[in-house]
Design an enzyme around this catalytic site. Structure first.
Site, mmCIF file in Angstrom:
data_model
loop_
_atom_site.group_PDB
_atom_site.id
_atom_site.type_symbol
_atom_site.label_atom_id
_atom_site.label_comp_id
_atom_site.label_asym_id
_atom_site.label_seq_id
_atom_site.Cartn_x
_atom_site.Cartn_y
_atom_site.Cartn_z
ATOM 1 N N TYR A 25 23.223 45.353 -6.312
ATOM 2 C CA TYR A 25 24.334 46.085 -5.714
ATOM 3 C C TYR A 25 24.450 47.480 -6.343
ATOM 4 O O TYR A 25 24.163 47.669 -7.532
ATOM 5 C CB TYR A 25 25.658 45.373 -5.944
ATOM 6 C CG TYR A 25 25.859 44.085 -5.177
ATOM 7 C CD1 TYR A 25 24.891 43.565 -4.319
ATOM 8 C CD2 TYR A 25 27.050 43.371 -5.321
ATOM 9 C CE1 TYR A 25 25.103 42.386 -3.633
ATOM 10 C CE2 TYR A 25 27.272 42.187 -4.640
ATOM 11 C CZ TYR A 25 26.289 41.697 -3.799
ATOM 12 O OH TYR A 25 26.508 40.520 -3.125
ATOM 13 N N HIS A 71 31.340 38.938 -5.826
ATOM 14 C CA HIS A 71 30.098 38.907 -5.050
ATOM 15 C C HIS A 71 30.298 39.515 -3.662
ATOM 16 O O HIS A 71 29.401 40.166 -3.130
ATOM 17 C CB HIS A 71 29.621 37.463 -4.945
ATOM 18 C CG HIS A 71 28.206 37.317 -4.492
ATOM 19 N ND1 HIS A 71 27.124 37.696 -5.248
ATOM 20 C CD2 HIS A 71 27.691 36.821 -3.341
ATOM 21 C CE1 HIS A 71 26.017 37.447 -4.596
ATOM 22 N NE2 HIS A 71 26.319 36.921 -3.425
ATOM 23 N N HIS A 118 31.853 32.535 0.176
ATOM 24 C CA HIS A 118 31.733 33.895 0.693
ATOM 25 C C HIS A 118 30.867 33.900 1.952
ATOM 26 O O HIS A 118 30.092 32.977 2.201
ATOM 27 C CB HIS A 118 31.188 34.858 -0.358
ATOM 28 C CG HIS A 118 29.812 34.530 -0.851
ATOM 29 N ND1 HIS A 118 29.569 33.696 -1.911
ATOM 30 C CD2 HIS A 118 28.583 34.930 -0.419
ATOM 31 C CE1 HIS A 118 28.262 33.605 -2.123
ATOM 32 N NE2 HIS A 118 27.643 34.341 -1.220
ATOM 33 N N HIS A 145 25.724 28.261 -5.910
ATOM 34 C CA HIS A 145 24.373 27.978 -6.394
ATOM 35 C C HIS A 145 24.553 27.051 -7.595
ATOM 36 O O HIS A 145 24.993 27.482 -8.661
ATOM 37 C CB HIS A 145 23.654 29.264 -6.796
ATOM 38 C CG HIS A 145 23.343 30.157 -5.635
ATOM 39 N ND1 HIS A 145 22.199 30.035 -4.871
ATOM 40 C CD2 HIS A 145 24.051 31.179 -5.097
ATOM 41 C CE1 HIS A 145 22.213 30.937 -3.912
ATOM 42 N NE2 HIS A 145 23.323 31.651 -4.021
ATOM 43 N N HIS A 174 28.119 34.907 3.375
ATOM 44 C CA HIS A 174 26.697 35.223 3.432
ATOM 45 C C HIS A 174 25.968 34.065 4.102
ATOM 46 O O HIS A 174 26.420 32.917 4.056
ATOM 47 C CB HIS A 174 26.118 35.456 2.035
ATOM 48 C CG HIS A 174 26.444 36.803 1.465
ATOM 49 N ND1 HIS A 174 26.298 37.109 0.122
ATOM 50 C CD2 HIS A 174 26.904 37.938 2.053
ATOM 51 C CE1 HIS A 174 26.649 38.366 -0.090
ATOM 52 N NE2 HIS A 174 27.020 38.889 1.065
ATOM 53 N N ASP A 176 23.484 32.278 3.355
ATOM 54 C CA ASP A 176 23.004 31.138 2.576
ATOM 55 C C ASP A 176 24.125 30.183 2.178
ATOM 56 O O ASP A 176 23.877 29.184 1.496
ATOM 57 C CB ASP A 176 22.217 31.599 1.340
ATOM 58 C CG ASP A 176 22.967 32.594 0.480
ATOM 59 O OD1 ASP A 176 23.891 33.254 0.985
ATOM 60 O OD2 ASP A 176 22.628 32.719 -0.716
ATOM 61 N N HIS A 177 25.347 30.462 2.601
ATOM 62 C CA HIS A 177 26.468 29.562 2.324
ATOM 63 C C HIS A 177 27.290 29.272 3.584
ATOM 64 O O HIS A 177 27.735 28.148 3.792
ATOM 65 C CB HIS A 177 27.360 30.147 1.228
ATOM 66 C CG HIS A 177 26.614 30.480 -0.018
ATOM 67 N ND1 HIS A 177 26.117 29.509 -0.870
ATOM 68 C CD2 HIS A 177 26.221 31.669 -0.540
ATOM 69 C CE1 HIS A 177 25.465 30.098 -1.872
ATOM 70 N NE2 HIS A 177 25.511 31.401 -1.688
#
Length: 288
Positions: free
Chosen positions: A210, A179, A103, A244, A105, A107-108
């Protein structure tokens, strides 16, 4: 989610291990926990598949006779580390042909732009994620501008169930909206110990702070999550890996036994849906 809340989420406590390498630097944009920035030694998952991410964020390298594929990358500051890991595994920059992701974001997908520039690899995405990738994460439905990263353009758009093939390995794209609306999961067949191994890289299914009830920007968020849970349950899944790693029982820092507590795709989806249901019930109760 407000920026402060996101920072608190990112700094949540995670067990640490003694570092063999210096921790990657913090970003000036937002703080993250050390495990997300802690390099670890690459380790092999299947005949073609290697883990090259950090202790707390997955990045996978799949080597094929036709070139290599990178799946996810972690934070923006991981780009140099990933390129070095590829070289250590015999993959030169020009040999990386495709970049897939879970996805959009920071952090990825954070280092994807830098990796693309350094290698010329083509980025594969779907329409909803491509918008966020092109914005560098700005105007995110849940986080606003709280998780910015270098923007990157998509080279190939895939539909749900479409196959991306390289060097005889077929990567199947699965739409698993949860997500994020554009969340992607990927499956491919590798081998291990001479036997076929269906690997499922299933995207995150959490909903961190969320708004699930009467969300004006995402009216059908609950319906999409239900679709995402169902899609993950149905994945071909001899081996589950998640963005993660600890979410699917992995301990990447322990390269001798990195997967001490394996779980199935069904169990992963069931646990996530139970948490989602509790979160949804609490929000509905709070509106009474």
């Amino acid at each position: 989610m407000k920026r402060l809340a996101f920072a608190v989420c990112l700094l949540a406590s995670v067990p640490s291990v003694r570092a063999l390498e210096p921790v990657l630097p913090q970003s000036s944009a937002y703080l993250t926990q050390d495990a997300w920035r802690q390099p670890i030694a690459p380790f092999q998952i299947g005949e073609h598949t290697w883990y090259i991410g950090t202790e707390g964020l997955t990045a996978l390298l799949v080597r094929t006779p036709g070139g290599a594929v990178l799946i996810d990358g972690g934070l923006p500051q991981a780009a140099g580390m990933l390129l070095q890991r590829m070289r250590e595994l015999g993959v030169q920059p020009h040999e990386l042909k495709l970049i897939l992701h879970s996805h959009a974001h920071g952090d990825h997908a954070g280092p994807i732009a830098a990796i693309k520039r350094a290698t010329g690899a083509h980025v594969v995405s779907n329409a909803e994620s491509a918008i966020l990738l092109g914005r560098g994460g700005s105007d995110d439905i849940h986080f606003g501008d709280g998780i910015l990263y270098p923007p990157v353009q998509t080279d190939r758009f895939v539909m749900d169930g479409e196959t991306v093939e390289l060097g005889g390995i077929r990567f199947v794209a699965h739409y698993t909206p949860a997500h994020t609306p554009g969340s992607l999961s990927w499956t491919w067949r590798d081998t291990r110990n001479g036997k076929p191994l269906d690997i499922a890289y299933a995207d995150s299914l959490s909903a961190p702070d969320y708004r699930l009830v009467d969300n004006p920007r995402y009216p059908h968020i609950v319906d999409d999550y239900r679709r995402g849970f169902a899609a993950v349950r149905a994945l071909p899944c001899d081996l589950l890996i998640t963005p993660h790693p600890d979410a699917s029982g992995w301990s990447p820092a322990n390269t001798a036994v990195p997967h001490p507590s394996p779980i199935t795709c069904r169990a992963y989806a069931d646990a996530a849906e139970a948490k989602f249901d509790a979160q949804l019930a609490a929000q509905r109760k709070g509106q009474r």
